[in-house]
Scaffold this active site. Structure first.
Site, PDB file in Angstrom:
ATOM      1  N   HIS A   1       1.102  -1.288  -0.026  1.00  0.00           N
ATOM      2  CA  HIS A   1       0.148  -0.094  -0.138  1.00  0.00           C
ATOM      3  C   HIS A   1       0.845   1.243  -0.071  1.00  0.00           C
ATOM      4  O   HIS A   1       2.166   1.075   0.367  1.00  0.00           O
ATOM      5  CB  HIS A   1      -1.017   0.063   1.221  1.00  0.00           C
ATOM      6  CG  HIS A   1      -0.336   0.290   2.590  1.00  0.00           C
ATOM      7  ND1 HIS A   1      -0.877   0.161   3.595  1.00  0.00           N
ATOM      8  CD2 HIS A   1       0.928   0.284   2.935  1.00  0.00           C
ATOM      9  CE1 HIS A   1      -0.265   0.610   4.865  1.00  0.00           C
ATOM     10  NE2 HIS A   1       1.195   0.534   4.314  1.00  0.00           N
TER      11      HIS A   1
ATOM     12  N   HIS B   1       3.489  -5.041   3.772  1.00  0.00           N
ATOM     13  CA  HIS B   1       3.632  -5.715   5.284  1.00  0.00           C
ATOM     14  C   HIS B   1       2.881  -6.962   5.077  1.00  0.00           C
ATOM     15  O   HIS B   1       2.291  -7.466   4.296  1.00  0.00           O
ATOM     16  CB  HIS B   1       2.532  -4.839   6.136  1.00  0.00           C
ATOM     17  CG  HIS B   1       3.082  -3.345   6.277  1.00  0.00           C
ATOM     18  ND1 HIS B   1       4.115  -3.127   6.933  1.00  0.00           N
ATOM     19  CD2 HIS B   1       2.776  -2.435   5.842  1.00  0.00           C
ATOM     20  CE1 HIS B   1       4.195  -1.701   7.046  1.00  0.00           C
ATOM     21  NE2 HIS B   1       3.355  -1.303   6.320  1.00  0.00           N
TER      22      HIS B   1
END
Lengths: 150, 137
Positions: free
Chosen positions: B14, B41
């Site tokens: 993101h 992540h």
């Protein structure tokens, strides 16, 4: 583009950040006899003290800002905890600090001391809880005098 | 009332960017998370449901059913994807709640916890916790 997530942005979320610091302490009261200190605090009363790697968790909450998607800016929280908490306690002997001049530096009292610092100084979000892991086997939480809801 | 928590992991990339902000504002507010090439992540998701223990099965919820709902509604949608619309961990927790809550019938969704890293997580208790909070204040 007013989708579901935009509607949700006024909702309250709880954000938790973990930090680590190391410090030494000795659990001892001058107003207790040697025997009473030993009975009360056991090996934590050893005269030269001992240390821990403390794991600190700070939980804050608030409405998720519609523009930023955040409860609060994590950089602000990190800076506050680093300068106001970690730099105060990391690699220190807790017994020698002013806040523990008349209080035993148990992890319970350390939780309360850190809660008071964050509550007073960090105003970007509501402080829910301070949690400290003294070792992997024990941890302590303080949610303020009113008990909180978590 | 018994609470049951199931974990799952997913990976996604993101970056934070609000088109209403100027480039300077985006950089100032989102810092390194505004890098336009994005970053990733390994998220850990914890879903906690609550309910009465069924006297015959001894279950709060059929774990297989919960696992299937989590796989279909969350992991299939988010795993190894590029997340958009300011996908802060706060907003991810809210979106996951919105996806899961209507699909659960046997148990009630209590909490969605999303770990962005082992040192950062967000808890969301749904719209009702906001109402309870405002009542207290």
């Amino acid at each position: 583009m007013k989708t579901g997530i935009m509607k949700a942005t006024a909702w309250k979320a709880h954000l938790t950040r973990r930090y680590m610091f190391s410090a030494s302490h000795r659990l001892h009261r001058d107003d207790m006899s040697e025997a009473e200190n030993h009975t009360t605090y056991g090996k934590c009363n050893n005269p030269y003290g001992h240390g821990h790697n403390y794991m600190l968790e700070v939980t804050v909450s608030g409405p998720v800002d519609g523009q930023t998607g955040m409860v609060c800016d994590l950089v602000d929280l990190d800076n506050f905890v680093r300068t106001q908490v970690l730099e105060l306690y990391d690699h220190q002997n807790l017994n020698l600090l002013p806040e523990f001049a008349s209080e035993v530096p148990t992890t319970e009292n350390l939780c309360i001391a850190i809660y008071e610092i964050v509550k007073r100084g960090f105003l970007n979000a509501h402080l829910d809880k301070i949690r400290i892991e003294e070792t992997m086997m024990n941890s302590f939480e303080y949610v303020g005098e009113r008990g909180g809801n978590l | 009332m018994v609470y049951l928590t199931r974990k799952a992991e997913f990976s996604a990339s993101h970056y934070y960017h609000n088109p209403d902000f100027t480039p300077e504002e985006n950089r100032r507010i989102f810092g390194k998370c505004n890098n336009p090439n994005g970053h990733g992540h390994n998220y850990t998701l914890e879903v906690t449901v609550k309910g009465a223990v069924d006297p015959r099965s001894g279950f709060v919820v059929d774990l297989k059913q919960l696992k299937d709902i989590m796989s279909r509604e969350v992991l299939d949608a988010l795993d190894h994807r590029f997340l958009t619309k300011i996908p802060t961990t706060e907003n991810l927790a809210i979106v996951i709640w919105q996806r899961l809550a209507p699909k659960l019938n046997a148990a009630i969704l209590h909490r969605v916890r999303v770990y962005e890293t082992p040192d950062l997580f967000v808890d969301f208790y749904g719209e009702s916790s906001e109402r309870e909070a405002s009542k207290r204040e």
